[in-house]
Design an enzyme around this catalytic site. Structure first.
Site, mmCIF file in Angstrom:
data_model
loop_
_atom_site.group_PDB
_atom_site.id
_atom_site.type_symbol
_atom_site.label_atom_id
_atom_site.label_comp_id
_atom_site.label_asym_id
_atom_site.label_seq_id
_atom_site.Cartn_x
_atom_site.Cartn_y
_atom_site.Cartn_z
ATOM 1 N N TYR A 90 51.727 57.429 6.457
ATOM 2 C CA TYR A 90 52.128 57.868 5.120
ATOM 3 C C TYR A 90 52.690 56.688 4.330
ATOM 4 O O TYR A 90 53.694 56.082 4.716
ATOM 5 C CB TYR A 90 53.158 58.987 5.195
ATOM 6 N N SER A 147 49.631 71.333 3.053
ATOM 7 C CA SER A 147 49.165 71.686 1.702
ATOM 8 C C SER A 147 49.196 73.197 1.481
ATOM 9 O O SER A 147 48.228 73.791 1.006
ATOM 10 C CB SER A 147 47.751 71.142 1.455
ATOM 11 N N PRO A 148 50.321 73.861 1.793
ATOM 12 C CA PRO A 148 50.375 75.324 1.662
ATOM 13 C C PRO A 148 50.360 75.809 0.218
ATOM 14 O O PRO A 148 50.097 76.986 -0.030
ATOM 15 C CB PRO A 148 51.702 75.672 2.336
ATOM 16 N N ALA A 167 48.319 74.374 -1.973
ATOM 17 C CA ALA A 167 46.992 73.982 -2.458
ATOM 18 C C ALA A 167 47.069 72.906 -3.528
ATOM 19 O O ALA A 167 46.348 72.954 -4.528
ATOM 20 C CB ALA A 167 46.227 75.196 -2.965
ATOM 21 N N GLY A 199 49.008 72.372 -5.828
ATOM 22 C CA GLY A 199 49.378 72.815 -7.175
ATOM 23 C C GLY A 199 48.231 73.285 -8.034
ATOM 24 O O GLY A 199 48.395 73.423 -9.259
#
Length: 324
Positions: free
Chosen positions: A62, A232-233, A235, A237
């Site tokens: 990251y 990415s729950p 999505a 945004g």
């Protein structure tokens, strides 16, 4: 206070929502850390802890290690925080140019790379151990026996307490678990209302023309007591974009989510997370916003429960048609 999960086959008690540290730095380069990045990191850690979040998710790649370095600076300045946290990091992805300029992006489950990656993460994070290490993506050339040797070395040295995977199918987990002695306690996968393939495949496996592999990943994890984490729950945004810019399916989904948010007195983020939390797999969303107010709004998803009818209404809207 936020509700918690006990990760099966471990002593770890974790918040139902975790914080993803990928974007603490957004500069995937060699530029020095900035005052703004440092300030943002302190603010996000404090906000997460205040909301009851205790799981912090990292990866060695990251921002090319800068996100872990920022987090580590906070822990060095405030060492009392470490005991309040479950620290998780990932390894196995090697970016293009590592270590030679012509090297392609690839995956690497070799003993040497796994051990070296963990050592580097510990140094950046300023801690003696990781609570959890995940293998980031499946390595087609990976040898499970070699992974087992790396896990044994790291576990035996007290540098990693627990292990898991990310983006793996049930069959891939089974193959790896056959060789490693430590239980694989987590599988982190992309999962959201808009990326619902792992849920949808259970309905579509026997439908004509269905493009699904029916790998049964969620069912495998439930059967073997593996915690499912959702990256990415929200999505990315996409449902927060202007309605006029959306196609019909996305707009219908956004309008329904907004309506339910108003009904429950929360923001849309909370509805999207509540939809995931309603699933019986016991999914832990990993939220990666760098805006404290958005993290607070998301955590409200822990306080509400969408009904079965609301859950299916959202699911049908996101699918673009009713369930079969």
């Amino acid at each position: 206070m936020m509700k918690t999960y006990r990760i099966p086959r471990s002593e770890l008690e974790i918040s139902r929502i975790g914080y993803g540290c990928m974007h603490l730095s957004r500069a995937w380069d060699e530029a020095p850390l900035t005052a703004g990045e440092r300030s943002r990191t302190h603010a996000m850690i404090d906000t997460a802890l205040a909301q009851g979040i205790n799981l912090f998710d990292h990866a060695d790649i990251y921002a090319r290690g800068k996100s872990e370095r920022l987090f580590g600076e906070v822990l060095r300045q405030r060492p009392n925080l470490r005991g309040q946290m479950v620290l998780q990091s990932k390894c196995g992805i090697r970016l293009a140019g590592d270590p030679d300029p012509g090297a392609p992006q690839r995956y690497d489950f070799s003993h040497a790379h796994i051990v070296a990656s963990v050592e580097a993460s510990l140094q950046r994070l300023g801690t003696d151990y990781l609570d959890i290490l995940l293998l980031h993506r499946p390595d087609p050339l990976g040898q499970p026996e070699e992974v087992a040797q790396a896990f044994d070395a790291l576990h035996g040295a007290g540098k990693v307490r627990h292990f898991g995977v990310s983006n793996h199918t049930g069959a891939q987990i089974a193959l790896l678990q056959r060789h490693v002695r430590q239980p694989l306690i987590i599988n982190q996968v992309e999962l959201s209302l808009l990326h619902h393939v792992l849920i949808d495949e259970g309905l579509m496996a026997n439908q004509a023309g269905a493009p699904y592999l029916a790998s049964g990943t969620l069912d495998y994890c439930r059967q073997h007591d593996i915690l499912v984490q959702a990256w990415s729950p929200l999505a990315s945004g996409r449902l927060a974009a202007p309605l006029e810019s959306m196609d019909e399916t996305l707009r219908t989904t956004a309008e329904l989510a907004l309506q339910l948010a108003q009904t429950h007195g929360v923001e849309m983020e909370a509805i999207l997370l509540a939809w995931l939390l309603r699933h019986p797999a016991g999914i832990q969303p990993i939220v990666g916003t760098t805006h404290p107010e958005r993290l607070i709004a998301s955590c409200a998803g822990d306080t509400i429960e969408v009904s079965r009818e609301q859950w299916y209404a959202l699911f049908a809207a996101a699918r673009g048609h009713r369930v079969p």
